[in-house]
Enzyme design. Structure first.
Site, short mmCIF file in Angstrom:
data_model
loop_
_atom_site.label_atom_id
_atom_site.label_comp_id
_atom_site.label_asym_id
_atom_site.label_seq_id
_atom_site.Cartn_x
_atom_site.Cartn_y
_atom_site.Cartn_z
N ASP A 143 0.87 -1.19 0.00
CA ASP A 143 0.00 0.00 0.00
C ASP A 143 0.90 1.23 0.00
O ASP A 143 1.26 1.73 -1.06
CB ASP A 143 -0.92 -0.08 1.21
CG ASP A 143 -1.87 1.11 1.29
OD1 ASP A 143 -2.00 1.83 0.28
OD2 ASP A 143 -2.49 1.32 2.35
N ASP A 172 -6.20 -9.02 7.15
CA ASP A 172 -7.13 -8.89 8.27
C ASP A 172 -7.77 -7.52 8.35
O ASP A 172 -7.28 -6.53 7.81
CB ASP A 172 -6.39 -9.14 9.59
CG ASP A 172 -5.43 -7.99 9.92
OD1 ASP A 172 -4.58 -7.66 9.08
OD2 ASP A 172 -5.57 -7.40 11.01
#
Ligand code: IMP
Ligand code: MG
Length: 177
Positions: free
Chosen positions: A104, A160
């Site tokens: 990211d 998650d």
């Protein structure tokens, strides 16, 4: 399909096929060499488990894991990472592939890359299941990319939300956050 667990972005079957392709590519690129896969915990463990089995058994493969927590903020490269669990093997002189779940901001990867380069890896490449384009402070190429995805928060296949949902067998977008 839209459910309380979000919307499916990448199906199990799509992931399976893509990882098989990545394994074939790695098998070609590393023919005749030993490769050391280093998974960045926790998110990469499912991807790594599938990727390693997609690599030709003729290629000797070592595997280890590292756990880091990032103190960087998303807008600078001045952050650093804290090593929570270090490697158990030396990577000096090894051909290493860093295995990530998602890139990211790229800060985790940037720091891990620098640590491994300093430890004398002979070559360093990166395999990531997912990439969110445009955010990354990591300025080297990502050598093996599973899927480029939109700038949304995703879960499943090891990724998650607050430590949950890693067990979803596909990648979903959580619409509520
Ligand atoms: P970075 O921002 O590239 O340093 O990514 C750091 C870590 O944040 C990744 O390895 C993931 O564990 C986590 N992460 C980033 N984006 C997502 C997401 O959309 N879902 C779940 N975890 C994410
Ligand atoms: Mg991660």
């Amino acid at each position: 399909m839209k459910t309380a667990l979000g919307t499916v972005l990448i199906t199990e079957e799509e992931i399976r096929r893509r990882i098989a392709e990545m394994g074939r590519q790695i098998s070609k690129d590393y023919a005749g060499r030993t490769v050391t896969l280093v998974g960045i915990l926790k998110g990469s463990f499912i991807f790594l488990a599938d990727l390693i089995r997609a690599i030709s058994p003729e290629i000797p493969v070592e595997v280890d894991f590292m756990s880091v927590s990032s103190y960087g903020d998303a807008t600078t490269t001045s952050g650093t990472v804290h090593i929570e669990k270090d490697l158990g093997i030396s990577i000096d002189g090894k051909d290493v592939i860093i295995v990530e779940d998602i890139v990211d901001t790229g800060l985790t990867l940037l720091h891990v890359y620098n640590i491994f380069a300093a430890r004398g890896a002979r070559s360093l490449r990166v395999a990531t299941l997912l990439e969110k384009p445009g955010n990354s402070k990591y300025d080297r190429p990502l050598d093996y990319i599973g899927f480029q995805i939109p700038n949304k928060f995703v879960v499943g296949f090891g990724l998650d939300y607050a430590q949950r949902l890693r067990n979803l067998p596909e990648i979903r977008v959580l619409d509520e956050i």
